[in-house]
Design a protein around this motif. Sequence first.
Motif, PDB file in Angstrom:
ATOM      1  N   UNK A 101       0.834  -1.204   0.000  1.00 39.77           N
ATOM      2  CA  UNK A 101       0.000   0.000   0.000  1.00 39.77           C
ATOM      3  C   UNK A 101       0.872   1.258   0.000  1.00 39.77           C
ATOM      4  N   UNK A 102       1.924   1.253   0.801  1.00 40.33           N
ATOM      5  CA  UNK A 102       2.831   2.404   0.839  1.00 40.33           C
ATOM      6  C   UNK A 102       3.568   2.563  -0.496  1.00 40.33           C
ATOM      7  N   UNK A 103       3.943   1.449  -1.102  1.00 45.12           N
ATOM      8  CA  UNK A 103       4.640   1.503  -2.391  1.00 45.12           C
ATOM      9  C   UNK A 103       3.717   2.045  -3.484  1.00 45.12           C
ATOM     10  N   UNK A 104       2.436   1.694  -3.428  1.00 40.81           N
ATOM     11  CA  UNK A 104       1.470   2.231  -4.385  1.00 40.81           C
ATOM     12  C   UNK A 104       1.427   3.756  -4.320  1.00 40.81           C
ATOM     13  N   UNK A 105       1.480   4.305  -3.136  1.00 33.52           N
ATOM     14  CA  UNK A 105       1.451   5.754  -2.993  1.00 33.52           C
ATOM     15  C   UNK A 105       2.726   6.396  -3.536  1.00 33.52           C
ATOM     16  N   UNK A 106       3.833   5.650  -3.506  1.00 32.57           N
ATOM     17  CA  UNK A 106       5.093   6.165  -4.042  1.00 32.57           C
ATOM     18  C   UNK A 106       5.109   6.199  -5.563  1.00 32.57           C
ATOM     19  N   UNK A 107       4.495   5.205  -6.200  1.00 36.77           N
ATOM     20  CA  UNK A 107       4.611   5.083  -7.658  1.00 36.77           C
ATOM     21  C   UNK A 107       3.407   5.647  -8.413  1.00 36.77           C
ATOM     22  N   UNK A 108       2.334   6.035  -7.736  1.00 37.49           N
ATOM     23  CA  UNK A 108       1.115   6.433  -8.450  1.00 37.49           C
ATOM     24  C   UNK A 108       1.359   7.595  -9.411  1.00 37.49           C
ATOM     25  N   UNK A 109       2.320   8.477  -9.101  1.00 38.10           N
ATOM     26  CA  UNK A 109       2.611   9.605  -9.974  1.00 38.10           C
ATOM     27  C   UNK A 109       3.056   9.158 -11.361  1.00 38.10           C
ATOM     28  N   UNK A 110       3.687   7.990 -11.450  1.00 35.36           N
ATOM     29  CA  UNK A 110       4.195   7.508 -12.733  1.00 35.36           C
ATOM     30  C   UNK A 110       3.078   7.197 -13.725  1.00 35.36           C
ATOM     31  N   UNK A 111       1.850   7.117 -13.241  1.00 35.99           N
ATOM     32  CA  UNK A 111       0.714   6.746 -14.079  1.00 35.99           C
ATOM     33  C   UNK A 111      -0.289   7.882 -14.254  1.00 35.99           C
ATOM     34  N   UNK A 112       0.102   9.106 -13.863  1.00 34.71           N
ATOM     35  CA  UNK A 112      -0.792  10.263 -13.947  1.00 34.71           C
ATOM     36  C   UNK A 112      -0.511  11.074 -15.205  1.00 34.71           C
ATOM     37  N   UNK A 113      -1.563  11.329 -15.986  1.00 31.53           N
ATOM     38  CA  UNK A 113      -1.459  12.200 -17.158  1.00 31.53           C
ATOM     39  C   UNK A 113      -1.853  13.614 -16.750  1.00 31.53           C
ATOM     40  N   UNK A 114      -0.988  14.573 -17.082  1.00 29.58           N
ATOM     41  CA  UNK A 114      -1.243  15.959 -16.690  1.00 29.58           C
ATOM     42  C   UNK A 114      -0.892  16.917 -17.829  1.00 29.58           C
ATOM     43  N   UNK A 115      -1.513  18.076 -17.782  1.00 30.27           N
ATOM     44  CA  UNK A 115      -1.091  19.190 -18.615  1.00 30.27           C
ATOM     45  C   UNK A 115      -1.114  20.450 -17.760  1.00 30.27           C
ATOM     46  N   UNK A 116       0.005  21.177 -17.681  1.00 28.08           N
ATOM     47  CA  UNK A 116       1.326  20.797 -18.164  1.00 28.08           C
ATOM     48  C   UNK A 116       1.858  19.570 -17.425  1.00 28.08           C
ATOM     49  N   UNK A 117       2.668  18.828 -18.124  1.00 33.64           N
ATOM     50  CA  UNK A 117       3.231  17.620 -17.540  1.00 33.64           C
ATOM     51  C   UNK A 117       4.231  17.968 -16.445  1.00 33.64           C
ATOM     52  N   UNK A 118       4.420  17.026 -15.522  1.00 36.01           N
ATOM     53  CA  UNK A 118       5.368  17.214 -14.430  1.00 36.01           C
ATOM     54  C   UNK A 118       6.406  16.098 -14.442  1.00 36.01           C
ATOM     55  N   UNK A 119       7.488  16.339 -13.722  1.00 37.66           N
ATOM     56  CA  UNK A 119       8.610  15.405 -13.699  1.00 37.66           C
ATOM     57  C   UNK A 119       8.155  13.992 -13.348  1.00 37.66           C
ATOM     58  N   UNK A 120       8.508  13.033 -14.226  1.00 37.08           N
ATOM     59  CA  UNK A 120       8.247  11.606 -14.003  1.00 37.08           C
ATOM     60  C   UNK A 120       6.767  11.261 -13.865  1.00 37.08           C
ATOM     61  N   UNK A 121       5.887  12.041 -14.492  1.00 40.91           N
ATOM     62  CA  UNK A 121       4.503  11.591 -14.580  1.00 40.91           C
ATOM     63  C   UNK A 121       4.375  10.708 -15.817  1.00 40.91           C
ATOM     64  N   UNK A 122       3.165  10.296 -16.167  1.00 41.24           N
ATOM     65  CA  UNK A 122       2.985   9.334 -17.250  1.00 41.24           C
ATOM     66  C   UNK A 122       3.510   9.859 -18.587  1.00 41.24           C
ATOM     67  N   UNK A 123       3.300  11.148 -18.851  1.00 35.87           N
ATOM     68  CA  UNK A 123       3.756  11.726 -20.117  1.00 35.87           C
ATOM     69  C   UNK A 123       5.274  11.635 -20.223  1.00 35.87           C
ATOM     70  N   UNK A 124       5.966  12.078 -19.180  1.00 34.38           N
ATOM     71  CA  UNK A 124       7.433  12.055 -19.218  1.00 34.38           C
ATOM     72  C   UNK A 124       7.970  10.621 -19.185  1.00 34.38           C
ATOM     73  N   UNK A 125       7.281   9.735 -18.490  1.00 29.96           N
ATOM     74  CA  UNK A 125       7.715   8.330 -18.453  1.00 29.96           C
ATOM     75  C   UNK A 125       7.599   7.674 -19.825  1.00 29.96           C
ATOM     76  N   UNK A 126       6.578   8.045 -20.600  1.00 29.83           N
ATOM     77  CA  UNK A 126       6.439   7.492 -21.950  1.00 29.83           C
ATOM     78  C   UNK A 126       7.565   8.001 -22.843  1.00 29.83           C
ATOM     79  N   UNK A 127       7.874   9.313 -22.755  1.00 25.74           N
ATOM     80  CA  UNK A 127       8.999   9.829 -23.545  1.00 25.74           C
ATOM     81  C   UNK A 127      10.291   9.116 -23.171  1.00 25.74           C
ATOM     82  N   UNK A 128      10.483   8.860 -21.884  1.00 28.03           N
ATOM     83  CA  UNK A 128      11.703   8.172 -21.454  1.00 28.03           C
ATOM     84  C   UNK A 128      11.723   6.733 -21.961  1.00 28.03           C
ATOM     85  N   UNK A 129      10.565   6.079 -21.988  1.00 24.32           N
ATOM     86  CA  UNK A 129      10.491   4.720 -22.526  1.00 24.32           C
ATOM     87  C   UNK A 129      10.853   4.717 -24.013  1.00 24.32           C
TER      88      UNK A 129
END
Length: 489
Positions: A423-451
Motif C-alpha cells: 500500500x505504501x509503495x502504491x502511494x510512491x509510484x502512483x505519480x508515474x501513471x498520472x497524465x497531466x497538462x502541463x506535464x510534471x517530472x516523471x509523470x505518465x507523459x514524461x515516463x512514456x517519452x523516457x520509454x
Amino acid sequence: MVERNAHSMGIFGRKSLFCLFTVTSVLFMLSWSFVLRSAGRPHFVDLNILPNSKLLALADDGNSRSRSQRDGEVPILVDKNRAPKKYNLFKCNPSNQVLKVFMYDLPPQFHFELLGWKAEGKNSIWPNIRNKVPEYPGGLNLQHSIEYWLTLDLLYSEITDNLNGRSAIRVYNSSEADVIFVPFFSSISYNRFSRLKPHQKTSMNTLLQEKLVTFLTAQEEWKRSGGKDHIIVAHHPNSLLDARVKLWPAMFILSDFGRYPPSVANVEKDIIAPYKHVIRNYYNDTSGFDSRPILLYFQGAIYRKDGGFIRQELFYMLKDEKDVHFSFGSVQKDGIKQATEGMHSSKFCLNIAGDTPSSNRLFDAIASHCVPVIISDEIELPYEDILDYSEFCIFVRTSDALKEKFLINLIRSIKKEEWTKMWARLKEVENLFEYRYPSKDNDAVQMIWQAIARKVPAVNLKLHKSWRFYRTPWKERGLKSTLLPKTFW
C-alpha cells in the motif's frame, strides 16, 4: 670474490623476480575482482520516485549556440533516396540534451478537430494553448487519450523556457530529431467516427487512416528510415485497424498486444503506455489495513469473450465469499462513483483479463492504493524494464486462479504487515501513471517519452545496418516491399 658477487647477484635476481611475480599476481587478482563486481547483477536505486538522470533526456545546459554548432553535423556521401544527407552526432553522444522530437504538422482533421476544435484561420493547424486547451471527451473515452497528452506536451515545449523535468522537446528540423511523432488521435477517431453515417460508404475513421498512410509513406522522413523512427499512438485496441499492417515498421504506443500479430507489434519494438484512470484519486489517504472493510473487489463486465471467460468462472467461485465484492458494473448510473468508493474501501482489487489482456481497472486500483491482483497471463505492463510491479501487485496464473479456493486462500494469507508495505509503495509510484497538462517530472507523459528514449539505440542499430549497402541499387539487393512482414522489422 667474483664467486661471492655472482652469488649475491643470483640471490638479488631471484628476490626481484619473486617481488615482480607477487606484484603481478596481486594486480591480476584485483583486476578480476573489479570484473566480477561489474558483471554481477546491477543494483537499481529504489524508485523514490525515479532518478533525474535519463538515457537520452537530460536538462539542457542553456548554451545559446545552435544544435549543429554544439554537436556538429558531419556530411557524408549518400544517395538522397537511400539515407539522410547528413548524420547527427547527437545520436552517438547524447550529452546533456532532451529527446528531440519532430512532429508532423498534420491538418487539424487528424487531431484537435476530432475533439470539436475549430481552426481560427485557413493556415491554422494547432490551437493556441496559451489561451485555451481543447478538452478531451470524458467518460471511458479518456482512458485511451494518450496521443492527446503527448501532443499537448510537445506543443507546450514550444512556449516554455523551463526544461526542468522535461524528457522531450519539439524540433522543426527532422534531421536533428531522434524520433518522428505522428499526431493522429486514433483512439477518439475510432470511438467517435468508426460508425457509418447515413449515405456513407466508408466511415470517417477509415478515411482518415487511408489519408494517413498516403501522407506518411510519401514523406522523405518515412522513406529514409522506412518508418522505423516514427511514433504512432494506437492505444485503443481497435484503433488504427486498417492502417496498422501498412505502418508496422513504426514504433506503436499501445495498451497491450492482444489484437496484434507479433509481426506487427511486439514488446521489442513498441511501447506499452498506461491507461488514464477514470476514477478519482485517493488524496490524503490515511486509510489502513483495518479501515478498508472489503477484502477483494471487482466491479465491471463479467461475461466477456476470448481470454475474459475467466471472469465468469471467478464470479461463481467468489460470489458467496464474505467480505468479497464481485458484481456487474458500468460507467452508467453513477458507476464511476460507485467504483471509486468501492476501491477506496478495499484491500485488494482484481484486475482480470477481458476481451484483451489489459484494462484501465489496474490503473484505477493504483490511483485508489488498492493492491492490484492481476490475473492475465498475456499482460504487458508500462515501464516494466525499470519498475518492479511485484512490489505493489499480486500476480496469479490463470490456471491457478481457477483452482478451487486457491485465489481466496492466497489473498487471505497476506497479512497486515505485507499489505501495508505494498500500500505504501502504491502511494510512491502512483505519480508515474498520472497524465497531466502541463506535464510534471516523471509523470505518465514524461515516463512514456523516457520509454521511447530507451528504444532509440535499438532503432538506430536497425537504421545503421539498413544503410550499409545504400550504394547498391535496390533491385540488386533483392528486397521486395510487403504490406505485412513475416518477421518484425
